[in-house]
Design a protein around this motif. Structure first.
Motif, PDB file in Angstrom:
ATOM      1  N   ILE A  38      38.785  35.030  35.827  1.00  0.00           N
ATOM      2  CA  ILE A  38      37.765  34.173  36.423  1.00  0.00           C
ATOM      3  C   ILE A  38      37.171  34.848  37.659  1.00  0.00           C
ATOM      4  O   ILE A  38      35.953  34.856  37.860  1.00  0.00           O
ATOM      5  N   PHE A  39      38.035  35.419  38.496  1.00  0.00           N
ATOM      6  CA  PHE A  39      37.553  36.097  39.696  1.00  0.00           C
ATOM      7  C   PHE A  39      36.618  37.240  39.319  1.00  0.00           C
ATOM      8  O   PHE A  39      35.546  37.400  39.904  1.00  0.00           O
ATOM      9  N   GLY A  40      37.031  38.033  38.323  1.00  0.00           N
ATOM     10  CA  GLY A  40      36.193  39.152  37.897  1.00  0.00           C
ATOM     11  C   GLY A  40      34.849  38.705  37.370  1.00  0.00           C
ATOM     12  O   GLY A  40      33.814  39.312  37.662  1.00  0.00           O
ATOM     13  N   ALA A  41      34.851  37.626  36.580  1.00  0.00           N
ATOM     14  CA  ALA A  41      33.591  37.123  36.033  1.00  0.00           C
ATOM     15  C   ALA A  41      32.658  36.634  37.148  1.00  0.00           C
ATOM     16  O   ALA A  41      31.449  36.872  37.122  1.00  0.00           O
ATOM     17  N   LEU A  42      33.246  35.974  38.144  1.00  0.00           N
ATOM     18  CA  LEU A  42      32.430  35.450  39.235  1.00  0.00           C
ATOM     19  C   LEU A  42      31.847  36.550  40.112  1.00  0.00           C
ATOM     20  O   LEU A  42      30.780  36.372  40.724  1.00  0.00           O
ATOM     21  N   THR A  43      32.527  37.704  40.187  1.00  0.00           N
ATOM     22  CA  THR A  43      32.002  38.787  41.025  1.00  0.00           C
ATOM     23  C   THR A  43      30.715  39.390  40.470  1.00  0.00           C
ATOM     24  O   THR A  43      30.044  40.153  41.168  1.00  0.00           O
ATOM     25  N   THR A  44      30.379  39.077  39.221  1.00  0.00           N
ATOM     26  CA  THR A  44      29.102  39.548  38.693  1.00  0.00           C
ATOM     27  C   THR A  44      27.933  38.784  39.309  1.00  0.00           C
ATOM     28  O   THR A  44      26.787  39.195  39.177  1.00  0.00           O
ATOM     29  N   ARG A  45      28.255  37.680  39.998  1.00  0.00           N
ATOM     30  CA  ARG A  45      27.200  36.860  40.604  1.00  0.00           C
ATOM     31  C   ARG A  45      27.422  36.588  42.096  1.00  0.00           C
ATOM     32  O   ARG A  45      26.484  36.270  42.811  1.00  0.00           O
ATOM     33  N   ILE A  46      28.680  36.677  42.529  1.00  0.00           N
ATOM     34  CA  ILE A  46      29.013  36.326  43.920  1.00  0.00           C
ATOM     35  C   ILE A  46      29.715  37.512  44.578  1.00  0.00           C
ATOM     36  O   ILE A  46      30.546  38.167  43.950  1.00  0.00           O
ATOM     37  N   ASP A  47      29.409  37.760  45.846  1.00  0.00           N
ATOM     38  CA  ASP A  47      30.042  38.849  46.579  1.00  0.00           C
ATOM     39  C   ASP A  47      31.558  38.665  46.598  1.00  0.00           C
ATOM     40  O   ASP A  47      32.067  37.570  46.880  1.00  0.00           O
ATOM     41  N   ALA A  48      32.298  39.734  46.313  1.00  0.00           N
ATOM     42  CA  ALA A  48      33.758  39.652  46.179  1.00  0.00           C
ATOM     43  C   ALA A  48      34.429  39.204  47.467  1.00  0.00           C
ATOM     44  O   ALA A  48      35.428  38.473  47.433  1.00  0.00           O
ATOM     45  N   ARG A  49      33.914  39.617  48.614  1.00  0.00           N
ATOM     46  CA  ARG A  49      34.545  39.243  49.876  1.00  0.00           C
ATOM     47  C   ARG A  49      34.402  37.752  50.152  1.00  0.00           C
ATOM     48  O   ARG A  49      35.356  37.100  50.596  1.00  0.00           O
ATOM     49  N   ARG A  50      33.237  37.195  49.873  1.00  0.00           N
ATOM     50  CA  ARG A  50      33.049  35.750  50.072  1.00  0.00           C
ATOM     51  C   ARG A  50      33.923  34.968  49.092  1.00  0.00           C
ATOM     52  O   ARG A  50      34.521  33.940  49.443  1.00  0.00           O
ATOM     53  N   LEU A  51      33.975  35.441  47.865  1.00  0.00           N
ATOM     54  CA  LEU A  51      34.772  34.772  46.837  1.00  0.00           C
ATOM     55  C   LEU A  51      36.252  34.772  47.207  1.00  0.00           C
ATOM     56  O   LEU A  51      36.957  33.767  47.034  1.00  0.00           O
ATOM     57  N   LEU A  52      36.728  35.872  47.733  1.00  0.00           N
ATOM     58  CA  LEU A  52      38.128  35.980  48.132  1.00  0.00           C
ATOM     59  C   LEU A  52      38.464  34.981  49.239  1.00  0.00           C
ATOM     60  O   LEU A  52      39.542  34.369  49.236  1.00  0.00           O
ATOM     61  N   THR A  53      37.557  34.795  50.166  1.00  0.00           N
ATOM     62  CA  THR A  53      37.766  33.827  51.251  1.00  0.00           C
ATOM     63  C   THR A  53      37.924  32.414  50.707  1.00  0.00           C
ATOM     64  O   THR A  53      38.839  31.667  51.092  1.00  0.00           O
ATOM     65  N   VAL A  54      37.061  32.029  49.771  1.00  0.00           N
ATOM     66  CA  VAL A  54      37.119  30.687  49.183  1.00  0.00           C
ATOM     67  C   VAL A  54      38.424  30.493  48.410  1.00  0.00           C
ATOM     68  O   VAL A  54      39.099  29.462  48.536  1.00  0.00           O
ATOM     69  N   PHE A  55      38.803  31.484  47.622  1.00  0.00           N
ATOM     70  CA  PHE A  55      40.009  31.368  46.809  1.00  0.00           C
ATOM     71  C   PHE A  55      41.268  31.279  47.668  1.00  0.00           C
ATOM     72  O   PHE A  55      42.230  30.589  47.312  1.00  0.00           O
ATOM     73  N   SER A  56      41.282  31.971  48.799  1.00  0.00           N
ATOM     74  CA  SER A  56      42.464  31.908  49.666  1.00  0.00           C
ATOM     75  C   SER A  56      42.641  30.505  50.242  1.00  0.00           C
ATOM     76  O   SER A  56      43.771  29.998  50.346  1.00  0.00           O
ATOM     77  N   LEU A  57      41.538  29.852  50.616  1.00  0.00           N
ATOM     78  CA  LEU A  57      41.625  28.489  51.145  1.00  0.00           C
ATOM     79  C   LEU A  57      42.056  27.497  50.068  1.00  0.00           C
ATOM     80  O   LEU A  57      42.867  26.588  50.311  1.00  0.00           O
ATOM     81  N   LEU A  58      41.531  27.662  48.856  1.00  0.00           N
ATOM     82  CA  LEU A  58      41.938  26.783  47.752  1.00  0.00           C
ATOM     83  C   LEU A  58      43.415  26.973  47.402  1.00  0.00           C
ATOM     84  O   LEU A  58      44.109  26.007  47.063  1.00  0.00           O
ATOM     85  N   SER A  59      43.900  28.207  47.489  1.00  0.00           N
ATOM     86  CA  SER A  59      45.309  28.484  47.192  1.00  0.00           C
ATOM     87  C   SER A  59      46.232  27.692  48.104  1.00  0.00           C
ATOM     88  O   SER A  59      47.271  27.172  47.664  1.00  0.00           O
ATOM     89  N   ALA A  60      45.869  27.600  49.370  1.00  0.00           N
ATOM     90  CA  ALA A  60      46.696  26.873  50.336  1.00  0.00           C
ATOM     91  C   ALA A  60      46.834  25.406  49.936  1.00  0.00           C
ATOM     92  O   ALA A  60      47.930  24.830  49.999  1.00  0.00           O
ATOM     93  N   VAL A  61      45.731  24.813  49.500  1.00  0.00           N
ATOM     94  CA  VAL A  61      45.753  23.406  49.107  1.00  0.00           C
ATOM     95  C   VAL A  61      46.623  23.191  47.868  1.00  0.00           C
ATOM     96  O   VAL A  61      47.477  22.286  47.817  1.00  0.00           O
TER      97      VAL A  61
END
Length: 440
Positions: free
Chosen positions: A300-323
């Motif tokens: 999913i992360f790889g697919a999303l990087t075709t449209r969203i910057d990887a650094r921004r995506l990583l930030t969002v995923f880290s916050l969701l992981s905590a929850v």
């Protein structure tokens, strides 16, 4: 057009996708090797009468080895080549797995797990860079995600094999299977994996570059711009000085936080779920769910990087992981909900690891890339190693599984802050050909 630019902009060929598939297989072996101790922990604890603290050290032993392998072997790859170091690392891994199966004491098993980790550390640092260098710009994020998804596949396979083989053949059978698979990977790598084009051009080996370019399907005419001389000494000091210092420190912190939470969840989940009242079999299933979710998360992360910057995506995923970490342990009394949430935990945490593997190589020039990735992986082992060990002591001290998971959630949420200021490296045009850019 320069060969680096040509690979970046041309379509991916079948042979390039084969290289990505091979990398995925190697990462699956790493996933298998690293969680083998987690899925055999109950049987090993019974045979050697281990305390929680001793088990914590045993769970961290391979992670200690990964730190050593990443720091010591990765710089050699920038000097002698990616393929040579991958073969060396696979050989070390094979020895460690074989001897782990033959260990007849806690001390012996601890030592051989460290050796196994040294091999895994070398593989992780080198293969990550190979994937980035043999994929084009459009699909680089997806290629790294496919590679990273192998970890979850290997870990899930280890859990399923452990449930089937340990009751009849004992815990040693899991390490025997891992050794056989590693031997097969060693042979496959020898005959099918090419050396890095970026490494070869840094060495001035133009004819070899042209040979490999033809092998991967490049038919257009191209030039070969030197990628800069390979370092004659360890280049670790170079990434800790000048323009790389700030980026290196930030990546080290982010990688450490992510791997601490990731390895805590992957190493301790089967045991902590039994501490929460679930059966040993349910504990194993919970661990398998995390591993299975990890595979989904990487893709999913790889697919999303075709449209969203990887650094921004990583930030969002880290916050969701905590929850989701908090929700997961809170649902332990409801197994079906807990298993479903476990998939989400594995998905998000593994996506974060994938994100670190995507962002880190982009932050350095070719001649420092493997050193940059290897050092980040190596330093991150401090958090990865300490997490299982500290959890063992805290468990002996009476901490509840809920308190432990909440603490892990707090750590992973800090990753978003550490990533502020990390940027892609851009080489001066007159000095070096462009370094791979992010996808998206």
């Amino acid at each position: 057009m320069d060969i680096r630019q040509l690979i970046d902009t041309s379509r991916m060929t079948s042979y390039q996708w084969f290289i990505i598939g091979l990398a995925c297989f190697l990462n699956a072996l790493d996933g298998y090797d690293l969680v083998a101790m987690a899925f055999t922990s109950t049987s090993v604890s019974e045979e050697f009468a281990l305390s929680g603290a001793q088990l914590g050290w045993l769970l961290s032993s391979a992670l200690i080895g990964i730190g050593l392998g990443s720091l010591l072997l990765a710089p050699l790859a920038d000097r002698y080549g990616r393929k040579k170091l991958i073969l060396l690392a696979l050989s070390i891994d094979l020895v460690g797995l074989t001897m782990s199966a033959l260990a007849d004491s806690y001390g012996e098993l601890l030592a051989w797990r460290v050796i196994t980790g040294i091999g895994v550390g070398g593989i992780l640092a080198c293969v990550t860079v190979v994937v980035a260098e043999f994929s084009n710009l459009r699909f680089r994020g997806l290629a790294i995600a496919i590679y990273a998804s192998g970890y979850g596949l290997g870990a899930a396979a280890c859990g399923m094999l452990a449930a089937q083989f340990i009751p009849d053949y004992g815990w040693r059978s899991i390490f025997v299977i891992g050794a056989v698979l590693t031997a097969a990977a060693l042979v496959l790598t020898i005959f099918t994996l090419p050396e890095s084009v970026d490494f070869l051009r840094s060495q001035g080996r133009d004819e070899k570059v042209r040979s490999i370019a033809h092998r991967i399907g490049v038919r257009e005419a191209f030039t070969i711009t030197p990628a800069g001389p390979a370092p004659q000494k360890s280049s670790l000091s170079e990434i800790l000085s000048g323009p790389y210092l700030s980026t290196t420190i930030r990546l080290w912190i982010a990688f450490s936080l992510i791997t601490a939470a990731f390895n805590f969840a992957n190493q301790w989940t089967p045991k902590l779920l039994t501490e929460s009242g679930l059966s040993a079999q349910q504990g194993i299933i919970g661990g398998v769910m995390l591993s299975f979710g990890g595979t989904i998360g990487s893709l999913i992360f790889g697919a999303l990087t075709t449209r969203i910057d990887a650094r921004r995506l990583l930030t969002v995923f880290s916050l969701l992981s905590a929850v989701v970490l908090v929700v997961f342990i809170s649902a332990a009394s409801l197994p079906m909900i807990m298993f479903a949430t476990g998939v989400a935990v594995g998905m998000l945490l593994n996506a974060c690891v994938t994100g670190m593997y995507t962002v880190t190589p982009q932050a350095y020039p070719t001649a420092l890339r493997t050193t940059g990735v290897g050092s980040a992986i190596g330093v991150s082992r401090a958090g990865a190693v300490l997490a299982p060990i500290v959890v063992g002591y805290l468990l002996d001290a009476g901490w509840s599984p809920t308190a432990l998971y909440v603490s892990a959630a707090a750590l992973v949420s800090l990753t978003a802050l550490a990533l502020i200021g990390v940027r892609e490296y851009t080489a001066p045009r007159e000095a070096q050909a462009p370094v791979p850019a992010s996808v998206g």
